[in-house]
Design an enzyme around this catalytic site. Structure first.
Site, PDB file in Angstrom:
ATOM      1  N   HIS A  30       0.866  -1.048  -0.033  1.00  0.00           N
ATOM      2  CA  HIS A  30      -0.082   0.018  -0.179  1.00  0.00           C
ATOM      3  C   HIS A  30       0.844   1.364   0.059  1.00  0.00           C
ATOM      4  O   HIS A  30       1.897   1.379   0.808  1.00  0.00           O
ATOM      5  CB  HIS A  30      -0.916  -0.020   1.125  1.00  0.00           C
ATOM      6  CG  HIS A  30      -0.611   0.048   2.678  1.00  0.00           C
ATOM      7  ND1 HIS A  30       0.010   1.555   3.060  1.00  0.00           N
ATOM      8  CD2 HIS A  30      -0.008  -0.735   3.402  1.00  0.00           C
ATOM      9  CE1 HIS A  30       0.300   1.294   4.495  1.00  0.00           C
ATOM     10  NE2 HIS A  30       0.313  -0.072   4.593  1.00  0.00           N
TER      11      HIS A  30
ATOM     12  N   ASP B 273       5.632   3.061   6.593  1.00  0.00           N
ATOM     13  CA  ASP B 273       4.526   2.471   6.746  1.00  0.00           C
ATOM     14  C   ASP B 273       3.815   2.994   5.661  1.00  0.00           C
ATOM     15  O   ASP B 273       2.780   3.780   6.159  1.00  0.00           O
ATOM     16  CB  ASP B 273       3.844   2.194   7.936  1.00  0.00           C
ATOM     17  CG  ASP B 273       2.576   1.162   7.996  1.00  0.00           C
ATOM     18  OD1 ASP B 273       2.357   0.875   6.803  1.00  0.00           O
ATOM     19  OD2 ASP B 273       1.820   1.222   9.067  1.00  0.00           O
TER      20      ASP B 273
ATOM     21  N   GLU C  96      -5.351   1.679   2.194  1.00  0.00           N
ATOM     22  CA  GLU C  96      -4.902   0.342   3.117  1.00  0.00           C
ATOM     23  C   GLU C  96      -5.143   0.879   4.736  1.00  0.00           C
ATOM     24  O   GLU C  96      -5.889   0.160   5.490  1.00  0.00           O
ATOM     25  CB  GLU C  96      -3.700  -0.278   3.094  1.00  0.00           C
ATOM     26  CG  GLU C  96      -3.615  -1.516   3.897  1.00  0.00           C
ATOM     27  CD  GLU C  96      -2.975  -1.486   5.193  1.00  0.00           C
ATOM     28  OE1 GLU C  96      -2.981  -2.373   6.109  1.00  0.00           O
ATOM     29  OE2 GLU C  96      -2.595  -0.166   5.555  1.00  0.00           O
TER      30      GLU C  96
ATOM     31  N   ASP D  10       4.299  -5.576   3.498  1.00  0.00           N
ATOM     32  CA  ASP D  10       3.999  -4.530   4.531  1.00  0.00           C
ATOM     33  C   ASP D  10       4.969  -4.422   5.414  1.00  0.00           C
ATOM     34  O   ASP D  10       6.039  -4.990   5.206  1.00  0.00           O
ATOM     35  CB  ASP D  10       2.389  -4.959   5.230  1.00  0.00           C
ATOM     36  CG  ASP D  10       2.002  -3.426   5.570  1.00  0.00           C
ATOM     37  OD1 ASP D  10       2.509  -2.650   5.911  1.00  0.00           O
ATOM     38  OD2 ASP D  10       0.520  -3.578   5.288  1.00  0.00           O
TER      39      ASP D  10
ATOM     40  N   HIS E 128       3.848   4.095  12.926  1.00  0.00           N
ATOM     41  CA  HIS E 128       2.514   5.158  13.032  1.00  0.00           C
ATOM     42  C   HIS E 128       3.196   6.395  13.815  1.00  0.00           C
ATOM     43  O   HIS E 128       2.134   7.051  14.674  1.00  0.00           O
ATOM     44  CB  HIS E 128       1.509   4.681  13.761  1.00  0.00           C
ATOM     45  CG  HIS E 128       0.690   3.624  12.569  1.00  0.00           C
ATOM     46  ND1 HIS E 128      -0.568   3.377  12.503  1.00  0.00           N
ATOM     47  CD2 HIS E 128       1.330   3.438  11.268  1.00  0.00           C
ATOM     48  CE1 HIS E 128      -0.902   2.467  11.617  1.00  0.00           C
ATOM     49  NE2 HIS E 128      -0.105   2.515  10.575  1.00  0.00           N
TER      50      HIS E 128
END
Length: 339
Positions: free
Chosen positions: A63, A170, A202, A225, A309
């Site tokens: 993604h 990410d 995603e 990923d 994140h």
């Protein structure tokens, strides 16, 4: 192109979920010449290698979207209210510098209550994210509109032992894997056709991987990923050591044949790899891809990453290159369809 330079360009301040089209030119520039690249209505970027009638078709997915914020309100003082796009780590937000992508890009800072005045240690919440640009309400409204995306400001940092830290790894790390894999395969005579999918959204609902799988109708697929790297507080059975090469996931939703072939190839290439076992779904595009149409055999391989994140997501370049090598060898052998 050197992997670190690919990653540096991929981690430019673009491509929050819903705005993946901003990354199209970047992907076209980074892929080898001769690969047909096109985009879909929902922001997927798809690159095909091989003739249209070649079988089997292997779909490799990573993604392209990244987490961020979206503008939801502007008050009479000029403060901008925002909400997360994707599972952003709220603990990292107070005091962070951001880029607001309005009619022109402007800088701002996420407001932080001084600890002297804070009543508790819970920090910021999803409904209390405010951004200060220093501009008046009139000036802000001339530049910023509801729905504009907001990016956490970050700088590409070189660390020791071939490691790097920046926001957006990410899953720009997975995208770098696909690009390196495409480089390795571009001059090969393959027993199959490959679609490299840089999928949209995603982080919000996995819709890009789902629609790409429906459109392409592949014979098999592998999602790429990032996974949790081992560090204090992260369960050992749900993480992989940074520098191990890759994390290969084993789960009911995944094809055991693909998983076993990835494991076998990694051993043959002398790439150690770590493993994660899930009891159901994986929380990645593999879940959506495997359920497309009548079902698509799907595997999952991940690059170990720390600080997921946040503004300082961290990984090892070696893991990107080793993951790409495993995938390239998998494709050269025609996946499980040519076994």
């Amino acid at each position: 192109m050197e992997t670190v330079e690919i990653l540096r360009q991929l981690c430019e301040d673009k491509g929050v979920s819903g705005n993946e089209y901003e990354m199209t030119d970047v992907i076209k520039k980074l892929l080898p010449e001769g690969i047909n690249v096109y985009t879909t209505e929902n922001g997927n970027i798809i690159a095909n290698l091989g003739n249209d009638d070649d079988k089997p078709l292997i779909m490799l997915d990573a993604h392209i979207d990244r987490i961020g914020l979206i503008v939801t309100y502007i008050d009479e003082r000029g403060f901008i209210k925002a909400e997360p796009v994707g599972g952003i780590d709220l603990r990292s937000l107070p005091g962070s510098a951001v880029t607001i992508q309005g009619s022109e890009e402007i800088m701002g800072v996420i407001c932080s209550i001084p600890p002297h005045l804070s009543k508790d240690d819970n920090g910021i919440t999803r409904d209390k994210i405010w951004i200060d640009t220093g501009l008046s309400a009139e000036e802000v409204n001339e530049i910023v509109s509801l729905g504009d995306r907001v990016l956490l400001k970050s700088h590409f940092r070189t660390l020791l032992e071939n490691k790097f830290a920046v926001s957006g790894l990410d899953n720009r790390a997975g995208c770098a894997v696909l690009i390196k894999c495409a480089e390795m395969l571009s001059s090969e005579k393959l027993p199959c056709r490959v679609s490299f999918v840089f999928s949209s959204q995603e982080e919000t609902n996995e819709s890009g991987g789902r629609t790409a799988a429906f459109l392409l109708d592949p014979d098999e697929a592998i999602a790429v990923d990032v996974g949790f790297a081992k560090q204090d507080g992260v369960p050992s059975d749900k993480s992989g050591a940074m520098g191990c090469g890759a994390i290969i996931t084993i789960a009911p939703v995944l094809s055991r044949k693909i998983t076993d072939k990835l494991k076998s190839i990694a051993r043959e290439l002398d790439i150690k790899c770590d493993y994660e076992t899930d009891g159901g779904t994986t929380g990645t595009n593999a879940d959506a891809i495997s359920a497309s149409r009548g079902g698509v055999p799907c595997g999952l391989i991940s690059v170990p990453e720390k600080n997921m994140h946040t503004q300082t997501e961290t990984l090892c370049i070696d893991d990107i290159e080793k993951t790409a090598s495993i995938l390239a060898e998998y494709v050269k052998r025609g996946g499980i369809s040519c076994a």
